[in-house]
Scaffold this motif. Structure first.
Motif, PDB file in Angstrom:
ATOM      1  N   ASP A 247       0.820  -1.206   0.000  1.00 16.25           N
ATOM      2  CA  ASP A 247       0.000   0.000   0.000  1.00 16.25           C
ATOM      3  C   ASP A 247       0.857   1.261   0.000  1.00 16.25           C
ATOM      4  O   ASP A 247       0.439   2.290  -0.518  1.00 16.25           O
ATOM      5  N   HIS A 248       2.061   1.175   0.595  1.00 18.31           N
ATOM      6  CA  HIS A 248       2.920   2.351   0.643  1.00 18.31           C
ATOM      7  C   HIS A 248       4.374   1.920   0.804  1.00 18.31           C
ATOM      8  O   HIS A 248       4.663   0.977   1.532  1.00 18.31           O
ATOM      9  N   MET A 249       5.274   2.640   0.122  1.00 17.55           N
ATOM     10  CA  MET A 249       6.709   2.392   0.233  1.00 17.55           C
ATOM     11  C   MET A 249       7.334   3.577   0.967  1.00 17.55           C
ATOM     12  O   MET A 249       7.208   4.721   0.528  1.00 17.55           O
ATOM     13  N   ALA A 250       7.975   3.307   2.110  1.00 19.13           N
ATOM     14  CA  ALA A 250       8.703   4.349   2.844  1.00 19.13           C
ATOM     15  C   ALA A 250      10.189   4.184   2.535  1.00 19.13           C
ATOM     16  O   ALA A 250      10.764   3.133   2.817  1.00 19.13           O
ATOM     17  N   VAL A 251      10.792   5.211   1.931  1.00 18.05           N
ATOM     18  CA  VAL A 251      12.175   5.072   1.463  1.00 18.05           C
ATOM     19  C   VAL A 251      13.120   5.924   2.308  1.00 18.05           C
ATOM     20  O   VAL A 251      12.713   6.918   2.917  1.00 18.05           O
ATOM     21  N   ILE A 252      14.392   5.519   2.331  1.00 14.80           N
ATOM     22  CA  ILE A 252      15.387   6.191   3.178  1.00 14.80           C
ATOM     23  C   ILE A 252      16.401   6.988   2.369  1.00 14.80           C
ATOM     24  O   ILE A 252      17.260   7.654   2.949  1.00 14.80           O
ATOM     25  N   PHE A 253      16.307   6.914   1.029  1.00 16.19           N
ATOM     26  CA  PHE A 253      17.195   7.693   0.168  1.00 16.19           C
ATOM     27  C   PHE A 253      16.348   8.570  -0.755  1.00 16.19           C
ATOM     28  O   PHE A 253      15.375   8.083  -1.353  1.00 16.19           O
ATOM     29  N   PRO A 254      16.708   9.837  -0.925  1.00 14.11           N
ATOM     30  CA  PRO A 254      15.863  10.737  -1.726  1.00 14.11           C
ATOM     31  C   PRO A 254      15.742  10.341  -3.199  1.00 14.11           C
ATOM     32  O   PRO A 254      14.690  10.547  -3.807  1.00 14.11           O
ATOM     33  N   PHE A 255      16.785   9.731  -3.769  1.00 18.92           N
ATOM     34  CA  PHE A 255      16.732   9.386  -5.194  1.00 18.92           C
ATOM     35  C   PHE A 255      15.749   8.262  -5.496  1.00 18.92           C
ATOM     36  O   PHE A 255      15.418   8.010  -6.656  1.00 18.92           O
ATOM     37  N   GLU A 256      15.241   7.581  -4.446  1.00 23.73           N
ATOM     38  CA  GLU A 256      14.301   6.484  -4.669  1.00 23.73           C
ATOM     39  C   GLU A 256      12.886   6.985  -4.974  1.00 23.73           C
ATOM     40  O   GLU A 256      12.086   6.267  -5.575  1.00 23.73           O
ATOM     41  N   VAL A 257      12.572   8.214  -4.549  1.00 26.13           N
ATOM     42  CA  VAL A 257      11.203   8.730  -4.703  1.00 26.13           C
ATOM     43  C   VAL A 257      10.762   8.784  -6.167  1.00 26.13           C
ATOM     44  O   VAL A 257       9.725   8.214  -6.530  1.00 26.13           O
ATOM     45  N   PRO A 258      11.527   9.443  -7.074  1.00 30.94           N
ATOM     46  CA  PRO A 258      11.072   9.495  -8.470  1.00 30.94           C
ATOM     47  C   PRO A 258      10.970   8.122  -9.124  1.00 30.94           C
ATOM     48  O   PRO A 258      10.123   7.906  -9.999  1.00 30.94           O
ATOM     49  N   PHE A 259      11.791   7.171  -8.674  1.00 33.03           N
ATOM     50  CA  PHE A 259      11.740   5.817  -9.226  1.00 33.03           C
ATOM     51  C   PHE A 259      10.365   5.192  -8.977  1.00 33.03           C
ATOM     52  O   PHE A 259       9.742   4.635  -9.884  1.00 33.03           O
ATOM     53  N   TYR A 260       9.865   5.294  -7.752  1.00 31.79           N
ATOM     54  CA  TYR A 260       8.552   4.716  -7.431  1.00 31.79           C
ATOM     55  C   TYR A 260       7.411   5.554  -7.998  1.00 31.79           C
ATOM     56  O   TYR A 260       6.390   5.012  -8.429  1.00 31.79           O
ATOM     57  N   GLN A 261       7.587   6.868  -7.998  1.00 35.25           N
ATOM     58  CA  GLN A 261       6.547   7.727  -8.570  1.00 35.25           C
ATOM     59  C   GLN A 261       6.326   7.402 -10.047  1.00 35.25           C
ATOM     60  O   GLN A 261       5.188   7.393 -10.525  1.00 35.25           O
TER      61      GLN A 261
END
Length: 385
Positions: free
Chosen positions: A140-154
């Motif tokens: 339901d949700h991915m909580a990431v610890i590195f900022p560069f991961e956000v656009p990948f999932y978006q």
């Protein structure tokens, strides 16, 4: 009629995940008094009040060959947790790292209509990027610890939140540096080199001998050099004693207070993994080494899609720290790089500046607080008003 209080299942398979899950649950209890936690983990999760139904000790293995060897106990643990999901129907499953295991467990949770929060993104951006769609179907949700991961999932339309890295704010010395030198019996007048061989027995067996041989060469080239070896609590004393007895170099073994001891170091030889980020957060110049079994390395070369394995380099997006992998992880290369850090002050200062920039990328020190708020939002109406 809603369940009061809500119940969450937290699942961590390694020491770092145990720590992160414990911090999360401590914060969640402040937001939702009376919340119950069950799951798989270790001592820190148990101390936070989570009812540990499966002890994760011994399950933190890496590499295909190693996973195959431990498959029966991993499979038993997965079966136990699947039964728990069916019998106790927690309101939320929180998967903390431990990717493949938690992927299978999340799939079961989804089939039962249980919400899933995945914390510490599986590195699908590094290998098997097509796998991201599979995660999108079961979480339901991915909580990431590195900022560069956000656009990948978006890009793949998966709900994602950057919560910051859990180590930020925690990786810091407690003692003034001069006091730390006294505490550990080290001279302030002579350089100190740290050895971080890892927290898994197989890593230490593979990498400690080459670290100690590198230390022997460095000691010959630099008079009075001091060595400290950071022993993880998961590593048996006997294993360290055996290896230290085989190498003619004086090494002080440090347990606990790692950040105070790290603060005394001029350079560090570190196994790849979370430890490299801890060293980076302390601003200590380092080199990164790694070896896998032949089969695991060959498979990794086929699957991995990134240029570096060290977290400081991945975060920087370029090589700021030397990496020595497989056959390149040899005493000549390692001693040569550490020798350069000790001799070439401009080189070492430049690396410190690059590590400072990496630290800034990791966000403010409130990952567990943000994560707990995210979990509360996912629980939604299950929380008592």
């Amino acid at each position: 009629m809603h369940k009061h209080p809500p119940c969450v299942m937290l699942v961590a398979g390694e020491a770092s995940g145990d720590r992160h899950a414990a911090d999360l649950f401590n914060n969640l209890r402040q937001l939702i008094p009376g919340i119950r936690g069950i799951g798989m983990g270790g001592g820190q999760m148990r101390a936070s009040g989570i009812d540990i139904r499966v002890d994760s000790s011994g399950l933190g293995v890496i590499g295909l060959a190693e996973v195959i060897r431990h498959y029966p106990e991993i499979s038993r643990a997965l079966g136990t947790l699947r039964r728990l999901l069916r019998q106790e129907r927690p309101d939320l499953l929180i998967c903390v790292d431990y990717k493949e295991f938690n992927f299978r467990l999340a799939r079961t949770a989804r089939s039962l209509g249980i919400k899933v929060l995945f914390y510490v993104s599986p590195q699908v951006w590094a290998w098997r990027p097509g796998r991201v769609r599979s995660y999108g179907r079961i979480i339901d949700h991915m909580a990431v610890i590195f900022p560069f991961e956000v656009p990948f999932y978006q890009k793949h339309h998966i709900p994602v939140t950057f919560v910051g890295h859990p180590l930020v704010g925690k990786v810091k010395a407690n003692l003034p540096r001069n006091d730390a030198f006294n505490q550990f019996g080290l001279s302030r007048l002579l350089p100190v080199v740290g050895l971080l061989p890892g927290s898994r027995t197989q890593e230490v067996r593979q990498l400690l001998p080459v670290m100690l041989e590198s230390a022997v060469r460095l000691a010959r080239a630099h008079d009075g050099l001091q060595f400290v070896l950071f022993r993880a609590p998961t590593i048996a004393d006997s294993l360290l004693r055996e290896e230290l007895a085989r190498h003619p170099v004086r090494v002080k073994v440090i347990e606990g207070q790692n950040y105070d001891a790290l603060n005394c170091c001029d350079a560090v030889i570190s196994t790849s993994g979370t430890a490299t980020l801890e060293v980076a957060l302390m601003g200590v110049p380092l080199c990164i080494i790694y070896r896998l079994s032949g089969l695991s390395y060959w498979l990794g070369r086929l699957l991995v899609r990134i240029d570096w394995i060290g977290l400081p380099n991945i975060l920087a997006g370029r090589s700021i720290v030397r990496e020595f992998i497989q056959h390149e992880a040899n005493p000549d290369n390692i001693a040569g790089e550490i020798g350069r850090i000790l001799r070439d002050h401009r080189y070492a200062d430049n690396m410190r500046e690059e590590l400072r920039r990496v630290r800034e990328l990791l966000g403010p020190p409130e990952a567990a607080v943000k994560l707990a708020a995210l979990a509360r939002d996912l629980l939604g109406e299950k929380v008592s008003p």
